[in-house]
Design a protein around this motif. Structure first.
Motif, PDB file in Angstrom:
ATOM      1  N   GLY A  88       0.827  -1.202   0.000  1.00 35.92           N
ATOM      2  CA  GLY A  88       0.000   0.000   0.000  1.00 35.92           C
ATOM      3  C   GLY A  88       0.860   1.250   0.000  1.00 35.92           C
ATOM      4  O   GLY A  88       2.084   1.177   0.090  1.00 35.92           O
ATOM      5  N   ASN A  89       0.210   2.386  -0.074  1.00 40.28           N
ATOM      6  CA  ASN A  89       0.900   3.672  -0.131  1.00 40.28           C
ATOM      7  C   ASN A  89       1.711   3.911   1.142  1.00 40.28           C
ATOM      8  O   ASN A  89       1.209   3.760   2.245  1.00 40.28           O
ATOM      9  CB  ASN A  89      -0.143   4.779  -0.303  1.00 40.28           C
ATOM     10  CG  ASN A  89       0.483   6.134  -0.552  1.00 40.28           C
ATOM     11  OD1 ASN A  89       1.475   6.509   0.054  1.00 40.28           O
ATOM     12  ND2 ASN A  89      -0.113   6.873  -1.456  1.00 40.28           N
ATOM     13  N   LEU A  90       2.962   4.287   0.963  1.00 42.99           N
ATOM     14  CA  LEU A  90       3.837   4.639   2.084  1.00 42.99           C
ATOM     15  C   LEU A  90       4.301   6.069   1.878  1.00 42.99           C
ATOM     16  O   LEU A  90       5.221   6.329   1.117  1.00 42.99           O
ATOM     17  CB  LEU A  90       5.042   3.701   2.175  1.00 42.99           C
ATOM     18  CG  LEU A  90       6.087   4.064   3.235  1.00 42.99           C
ATOM     19  CD1 LEU A  90       5.500   3.998   4.637  1.00 42.99           C
ATOM     20  CD2 LEU A  90       7.298   3.148   3.125  1.00 42.99           C
ATOM     21  N   MET A  91       3.605   7.012   2.508  1.00 44.86           N
ATOM     22  CA  MET A  91       3.969   8.424   2.428  1.00 44.86           C
ATOM     23  C   MET A  91       4.241   8.868   0.991  1.00 44.86           C
ATOM     24  O   MET A  91       5.288   9.427   0.680  1.00 44.86           O
ATOM     25  CB  MET A  91       5.145   8.703   3.353  1.00 44.86           C
ATOM     26  CG  MET A  91       4.770   8.487   4.817  1.00 44.86           C
ATOM     27  SD  MET A  91       6.094   8.800   5.969  1.00 44.86           S
ATOM     28  CE  MET A  91       6.818   7.164   6.084  1.00 44.86           C
ATOM     29  N   GLY A  92       3.303   8.555   0.113  1.00 45.61           N
ATOM     30  CA  GLY A  92       3.404   8.960  -1.277  1.00 45.61           C
ATOM     31  C   GLY A  92       4.064   7.953  -2.199  1.00 45.61           C
ATOM     32  O   GLY A  92       4.089   8.148  -3.411  1.00 45.61           O
ATOM     33  N   ILE A  93       4.603   6.877  -1.664  1.00 49.08           N
ATOM     34  CA  ILE A  93       5.233   5.835  -2.481  1.00 49.08           C
ATOM     35  C   ILE A  93       4.184   4.757  -2.738  1.00 49.08           C
ATOM     36  O   ILE A  93       3.754   4.087  -1.791  1.00 49.08           O
ATOM     37  CB  ILE A  93       6.461   5.229  -1.779  1.00 49.08           C
ATOM     38  CG1 ILE A  93       7.483   6.313  -1.455  1.00 49.08           C
ATOM     39  CG2 ILE A  93       7.073   4.118  -2.634  1.00 49.08           C
ATOM     40  CD1 ILE A  93       8.582   5.851  -0.502  1.00 49.08           C
ATOM     41  N   PRO A  94       3.737   4.590  -3.986  1.00 49.72           N
ATOM     42  CA  PRO A  94       2.724   3.574  -4.256  1.00 49.72           C
ATOM     43  C   PRO A  94       3.264   2.162  -4.027  1.00 49.72           C
ATOM     44  O   PRO A  94       4.471   1.919  -4.060  1.00 49.72           O
ATOM     45  CB  PRO A  94       2.372   3.790  -5.731  1.00 49.72           C
ATOM     46  CG  PRO A  94       3.455   4.632  -6.297  1.00 49.72           C
ATOM     47  CD  PRO A  94       4.152   5.320  -5.171  1.00 49.72           C
ATOM     48  N   ALA A  95       2.362   1.236  -3.778  1.00 49.27           N
ATOM     49  CA  ALA A  95       2.718  -0.160  -3.512  1.00 49.27           C
ATOM     50  C   ALA A  95       3.609  -0.718  -4.619  1.00 49.27           C
ATOM     51  O   ALA A  95       3.357  -0.487  -5.801  1.00 49.27           O
ATOM     52  CB  ALA A  95       1.465  -1.002  -3.379  1.00 49.27           C
ATOM     53  N   LEU A 128      14.184   1.805   1.508  1.00 46.34           N
ATOM     54  CA  LEU A 128      13.923   2.464   0.221  1.00 46.34           C
ATOM     55  C   LEU A 128      14.701   1.792  -0.910  1.00 46.34           C
ATOM     56  O   LEU A 128      14.199   1.674  -2.034  1.00 46.34           O
ATOM     57  CB  LEU A 128      14.260   3.944   0.310  1.00 46.34           C
ATOM     58  CG  LEU A 128      13.358   4.768   1.236  1.00 46.34           C
ATOM     59  CD1 LEU A 128      13.874   6.198   1.357  1.00 46.34           C
ATOM     60  CD2 LEU A 128      11.913   4.742   0.768  1.00 46.34           C
ATOM     61  N   GLN A 129      15.923   1.332  -0.627  1.00 40.44           N
ATOM     62  CA  GLN A 129      16.699   0.611  -1.641  1.00 40.44           C
ATOM     63  C   GLN A 129      16.004  -0.697  -2.004  1.00 40.44           C
ATOM     64  O   GLN A 129      15.908  -1.054  -3.184  1.00 40.44           O
ATOM     65  CB  GLN A 129      18.115   0.351  -1.137  1.00 40.44           C
ATOM     66  CG  GLN A 129      18.961   1.603  -1.074  1.00 40.44           C
ATOM     67  CD  GLN A 129      20.288   1.395  -0.375  1.00 40.44           C
ATOM     68  OE1 GLN A 129      20.442   0.514   0.466  1.00 40.44           O
ATOM     69  NE2 GLN A 129      21.266   2.225  -0.723  1.00 40.44           N
ATOM     70  N   GLN A 130      15.495  -1.416  -1.008  1.00 38.69           N
ATOM     71  CA  GLN A 130      14.797  -2.676  -1.277  1.00 38.69           C
ATOM     72  C   GLN A 130      13.502  -2.459  -2.053  1.00 38.69           C
ATOM     73  O   GLN A 130      13.077  -3.320  -2.823  1.00 38.69           O
ATOM     74  CB  GLN A 130      14.505  -3.402   0.043  1.00 38.69           C
ATOM     75  CG  GLN A 130      15.755  -3.905   0.732  1.00 38.69           C
ATOM     76  CD  GLN A 130      15.454  -4.429   2.113  1.00 38.69           C
ATOM     77  OE1 GLN A 130      14.767  -5.440   2.244  1.00 38.69           O
ATOM     78  NE2 GLN A 130      15.962  -3.743   3.137  1.00 38.69           N
ATOM     79  N   LEU A 131      12.892  -1.282  -1.874  1.00 39.53           N
ATOM     80  CA  LEU A 131      11.673  -0.955  -2.628  1.00 39.53           C
ATOM     81  C   LEU A 131      11.990  -0.440  -4.031  1.00 39.53           C
ATOM     82  O   LEU A 131      11.098  -0.244  -4.843  1.00 39.53           O
ATOM     83  CB  LEU A 131      10.849   0.096  -1.875  1.00 39.53           C
ATOM     84  CG  LEU A 131      10.245  -0.353  -0.554  1.00 39.53           C
ATOM     85  CD1 LEU A 131       9.555   0.809   0.134  1.00 39.53           C
ATOM     86  CD2 LEU A 131       9.291  -1.521  -0.754  1.00 39.53           C
ATOM     87  N   ILE A 133      13.335   2.494  -4.626  1.00 40.24           N
ATOM     88  CA  ILE A 133      13.105   3.938  -4.626  1.00 40.24           C
ATOM     89  C   ILE A 133      14.415   4.710  -4.590  1.00 40.24           C
ATOM     90  O   ILE A 133      14.539   5.780  -5.151  1.00 40.24           O
ATOM     91  CB  ILE A 133      12.245   4.351  -3.399  1.00 40.24           C
ATOM     92  CG1 ILE A 133      10.938   3.559  -3.352  1.00 40.24           C
ATOM     93  CG2 ILE A 133      11.984   5.840  -3.360  1.00 40.24           C
ATOM     94  CD1 ILE A 133      10.082   3.685  -4.584  1.00 40.24           C
ATOM     95  N   SER A 134      15.406   4.160  -3.909  1.00 48.78           N
ATOM     96  CA  SER A 134      16.699   4.836  -3.734  1.00 48.78           C
ATOM     97  C   SER A 134      17.791   3.953  -4.319  1.00 48.78           C
ATOM     98  O   SER A 134      17.776   2.732  -4.128  1.00 48.78           O
ATOM     99  CB  SER A 134      16.951   5.067  -2.244  1.00 48.78           C
ATOM    100  OG  SER A 134      18.163   5.724  -2.052  1.00 48.78           O
ATOM    101  N   PRO A 135      18.739   4.546  -5.040  1.00 45.96           N
ATOM    102  CA  PRO A 135      19.801   3.712  -5.624  1.00 45.96           C
ATOM    103  C   PRO A 135      20.704   3.120  -4.542  1.00 45.96           C
ATOM    104  O   PRO A 135      20.845   3.681  -3.461  1.00 45.96           O
ATOM    105  CB  PRO A 135      20.583   4.701  -6.494  1.00 45.96           C
ATOM    106  CG  PRO A 135      20.286   6.043  -5.922  1.00 45.96           C
ATOM    107  CD  PRO A 135      18.911   5.957  -5.319  1.00 45.96           C
ATOM    108  N   LEU A 136      21.271   1.981  -4.847  1.00 46.44           N
ATOM    109  CA  LEU A 136      22.228   1.354  -3.950  1.00 46.44           C
ATOM    110  C   LEU A 136      23.490   2.181  -3.912  1.00 46.44           C
ATOM    111  O   LEU A 136      23.916   2.745  -4.920  1.00 46.44           O
ATOM    112  CB  LEU A 136      22.560  -0.073  -4.404  1.00 46.44           C
ATOM    113  CG  LEU A 136      21.406  -1.069  -4.321  1.00 46.44           C
ATOM    114  CD1 LEU A 136      21.834  -2.392  -4.940  1.00 46.44           C
ATOM    115  CD2 LEU A 136      20.987  -1.290  -2.881  1.00 46.44           C
ATOM    116  N   VAL A 137      24.099   2.277  -2.765  1.00 45.94           N
ATOM    117  CA  VAL A 137      25.343   3.020  -2.595  1.00 45.94           C
ATOM    118  C   VAL A 137      26.491   2.024  -2.653  1.00 45.94           C
ATOM    119  O   VAL A 137      26.488   1.026  -1.949  1.00 45.94           O
ATOM    120  CB  VAL A 137      25.331   3.779  -1.246  1.00 45.94           C
ATOM    121  CG1 VAL A 137      26.637   4.515  -1.052  1.00 45.94           C
ATOM    122  CG2 VAL A 137      24.169   4.743  -1.196  1.00 45.94           C
TER     123      VAL A 137
END
Length: 139
Positions: A88-95, A128-131, A133-137
C-alpha cells in the motif's frame, strides 16, 4: 510492576504489531504516550493508532522479530527486524509488492505498566533501496 517490562514489550509487539490487533494497543500504551520517529512525532493513543495505520496500510503483511531485548529500570531497548511486503501507499510511495527486511531499534519508557514514551529508529535507506526507490550506494 506486576508484569516485567520485557514481557509487556514482547506482548505489545506480538499482540499489536505481529497480530495486527490495533484494538489491543490501549492495553500496552498509555493514553498520553509520545512516540518519536525519524520523520515525525506522534502523541497520545490516537497518535499511536495513526502511526500503526500508516505502516499497516503500507505493509499489510508484516512480521516483527525481536533480536535483542534489554531492560534498565523503567526502560526497554529492543533491536528488532521487520519482514514485510509493500502492499500500500507509504507516504506517497505507491505499492511495489516488494518484500523488505528492515533493522531497527526501539527504546520504550514504561510507567504504571504502560508504555509512556517510545523512540524508534529504523534503516530507512535500506528499506527504500529494497523498494527500488533509492539507488544502492557502492561500498
Amino acid at each position: 510492576m506486576s508484569e516485567d517490562i520485557q514481557t509487556l514489550f514482547r506482548r505489545y509487539i506480538n499482540e499489536v504489531w505481529n497480530a495486527g490487533n490495533l484494538s489491543a494497543a490501549g492495553e500496552f500504551i498509555a493514553p498520553t504516550v509520545l512516540r518519536h520517529t525519524p520523520s515525525q512525532d506522534f502523541s497520545g493513543l490516537d497518535g499511536e493508532k495513526q502511526f500503526f495505520n500508516i505502516y499497516y496500510t503500507a505493509f499489510p503483511v508484516q512480521e516483527y522479530t525481536i533480536e535483542d531485548l534489554f531492560t534498565d529500570g523503567n526502560k526497554a531497548v529492543a533491536r528488532w527486524t521487520l519482514k514485510a511486503t509493500h502492499g500500500g501507499n507509504l507516504m506517497g510511495i505507491p505499492a511495489t509488492g516488494k518484500k523488505v527486511t528492515v533493522s531497527a531499534v526501539t527504546i520504550a519508557r514504561f510507567a504504571n505498566e504502560k508504555i509512556e514514551e517510545i523512540w524508534s529508529f529504523w534503516d530507512t535507506l535500506s528499506m527504500l533501496q529494497q523498494l527500488g526507490i533509492s539507488p544502492l550506494v557502492e561500498k
